[in-house]
Design an enzyme around this catalytic site. Structure first.
Site, PDB file in Angstrom:
ATOM      1  N   SER A 280       0.851  -1.185   0.000  1.00 42.93           N
ATOM      2  CA  SER A 280       0.000   0.000   0.000  1.00 42.93           C
ATOM      3  C   SER A 280       0.888   1.237   0.000  1.00 42.93           C
ATOM      4  O   SER A 280       2.088   1.160   0.257  1.00 42.93           O
ATOM      5  CB  SER A 280      -0.904   0.004   1.231  1.00 42.93           C
ATOM      6  N   LYS A 281       0.248   2.372  -0.295  1.00 45.47           N
ATOM      7  CA  LYS A 281       0.995   3.623  -0.325  1.00 45.47           C
ATOM      8  C   LYS A 281       1.619   3.891   1.038  1.00 45.47           C
ATOM      9  O   LYS A 281       2.683   4.467   1.149  1.00 45.47           O
ATOM     10  CB  LYS A 281       0.077   4.773  -0.721  1.00 45.47           C
ATOM     11  N   ARG A 282       0.928   3.454   2.084  1.00 50.67           N
ATOM     12  CA  ARG A 282       1.416   3.703   3.440  1.00 50.67           C
ATOM     13  C   ARG A 282       2.696   2.936   3.774  1.00 50.67           C
ATOM     14  O   ARG A 282       3.483   3.363   4.595  1.00 50.67           O
ATOM     15  CB  ARG A 282       0.327   3.412   4.464  1.00 50.67           C
TER      16      ARG A 282
END
Ligand code: GLU
Length: 519
Positions: A280-282
């Site tokens: 994920s982007k996180r």
């Protein structure tokens, strides 16, 4: 002559067959494109180029609420930085536009009407609250509510399958909100074929009647995507695995319209570095690696991409190509044209591909080491304002002396800043280690002697120094350590004689004196 003509007709036929390959990358502009999206774009690009086909960019912006300003421009810029620009798309008309779905509303309305007229789609007037209540009632009984054959005409749902024609028209005319749903066939086995996953069978009774047209007058992804792929003559749909669950509906829509479906290839998921779960982007923020190709500036916050973090597009592309594909050989380094040549959807894996930030760094190191000093110098100038007025030939010379230790272009400045500016501070530990009682005397004598040294090359300097140190009757380290500290500010860096040769004797003497004053 006759034979020649036949041959040219033959070649022309082959060409037309080949140009029939058309693929598309169809992102929704809901934010910056992350590496997963770039991987999808890359596989589309490689497939298109390998088969002399066309790579289309289509902006899927039917969900206006989720569209983010600047995202569309970002997508084009990111693809272009990666070296995989689109052939057709917004601003590059190839005869199949518009390439933005928000500009194709009339087309979707027309096609929706075809399905309604054929009785393959229907109006539904259910209020949100009513559907929520149905969901909750089902949950309470341990069941899942699906809007399909099972529930659609049981009387609790309000749609054109249960209402009279007049009633339906009355509701529409009075402006009551409605959606249009697809009438999923009952008791049908849907046969799907995917170039990566093989043959799949789905029981149509497990599908819900997906919404094709929303109450805001916009089509949903499913309708717009299928209509556009057909009208844009897309031959192969290559997209992420997260879209596999939509394939059955898409297949049914092609059949409903009476169209031939394109071929499908669903690419494996990209997994977190731990191998557990989807990247994920996180994860990038948490683990400290970029997830975007180029920087994203949302207005409120700035996130650096691979470009700003010192990566080269060829390294990023080479790394991404291996996320889900491999050539079946030991070869790991592939330039873009070699990827085009070797790429084959048959060698795309089903299993998720682990994203390894160490591996992309390793690729980058390889590409950096193979760049010419001139190219690296250009990149350094672009990254460091302070170098703008400096002669690029000098920068290239310096880069050649230090690049061996760089993995990222952004490492270069840290490795060679002292070729361009005198130290502002001295490393404390280095000072303790290098600066002894005799250092001041030795360094002043050296600065006087240095002026007379032959500095034609690093080699002449080396022998001048060796001779001088021998004459002083001191150990080499006693001179070289404080000298290095004076030149670099720390006990590290390039060869001392290379440094003096580059910066010049006068600058070296200036730096030695500066250290004497400070120490
Ligand atoms: N708009 C979809 C996305 O954002 C496209 C999926 C597809 O390629 O069909 O990824």
């Amino acid at each position: 002559m006759g034979v020649r003509l036949k041959r040219s007709i033959f070649v022309a036929t082959i060409k037309t067959m080949e140009t029939a390959i058309r693929v598309r990358f169809a992102p929704s502009p809901t934010g910056p494109l992350h590496v997963g999206g770039v991987r999808t774009a890359l596989f589309n690009y490689l497939f298109a180029k390998k088969h002399n086909g066309v790579f289309v960019l289509r902006i899927e912006d039917t969900d206006q609420n989720r569209c983010v300003d600047g995202a569309e421009g970002y997508i084009a810029d990111a693809l272009s930085w990666c070296g995989i620009p689109f052939d057709e798309g917004p601003g590059k008309n190839g005869g199949y536009g518009p390439y933005k779905q928000s500009k194709r509303r009339a087309i979707y309305e027309k096609h929706l009407k075809i399905l309604l007229d054929k009785g393959l789609a229907y109006y539904a007037f259910d209020a949100h609250e009513d559907l929520d209540r149905e969901r909750k009632n089902h949950e309470a009984k341990g069941k899942t509510f699906i809007y399909n054959w099972h529930n659609r005409s049981r009387g609790r749902l309000v749609n054109s399958l249960v209402l009279s024609k007049d009633e339906v028209q009355k509701r529409i005319d009075s402006g009551l909100p409605y959606v249009v749903r697809f009438l999923t066939p009952k008791d049908t086995v849907i046969h799907l074929s995917d170039m990566v996953r093989g043959e799949i069978e789905i029981d149509s009774n497990t599908l819900d009647d997906k919404i094709l047209f929303k109450s805001d007058g916009m089509p949903t992804y499913h309708l717009a995507n299928v209509v556009d792929d057909h009208l844009m003559k897309i031959s192969h749909v290559i997209r992420g695995e997260e879209w596999l669950p939509s394939l059955a509906l898409h297949q049914l829509l092609y059949t409903a319209f009476g169209w031939k479906a394109p071929k499908f290839a669903h690419l494996p998921l990209i997994l977190k570095p731990s191998g557990k779960g989807k990247l994920s982007k996180r994860d990038g923020d948490k683990l400290g690696f970029p997830v975007f190709p180029i920087a994203w500036n949302s207005g409120e916050s700035y996130t650096a991409g691979y470009r700003e973090s010192g990566y080269f597009p060829d390294a990023v592309i080479n790394f991404l190509a291996f996320l889900g594909w491999n050539p079946g050989t030991e070869k790991e380094f592939f330039k873009l044209d070699e990827l085009v040549e070797s790429f084959d959807l048959k060698q795309v894996n089903k299993a998720g591909a682990r994203f390894d930030p160490e591996k992309i760094l390793w690729f980058n190191r390889h590409y950096l080491q193979n760049k010419t000093n001139t190219v690296l110098a250009e990149r350094m100038i672009a990254e460091n304002e302070i170098l703008k007025p400096v002669d690029s030939k000098y920068i290239a010379l310096v880069v050649g002396l230090v690049k061996e230790r760089a993995n990222l272009s952004s490492d270069l400045w840290g490795l060679c800043h002292y070729f361009f500016e005198a130290p502002k501070t001295y490393n404390e530990k280095g000072l303790k280690k290098a600066w002894k009682a005799e250092s001041e005397g030795l360094m002043s004598d050296l600065s006087a002697a240095l002026d007379r040294f032959n500095d034609k090359s690093s080699e002449t300097l080396r022998s001048e120094f060796s001779q001088w140190i021998e004459e002083q009757g001191v150990g080499f380290g006693k001179v070289m350590m404080p000298l290095r500290l004076a030149l670099v500010g720390a006990l590290e860096g390039a060869d001392v004689f290379d440094i003096i040769h580059c910066i010049g004797k006068a600058e070296a003497i200036f730096r030695i004196k500066a250290l004497i004053d400070k120490a």
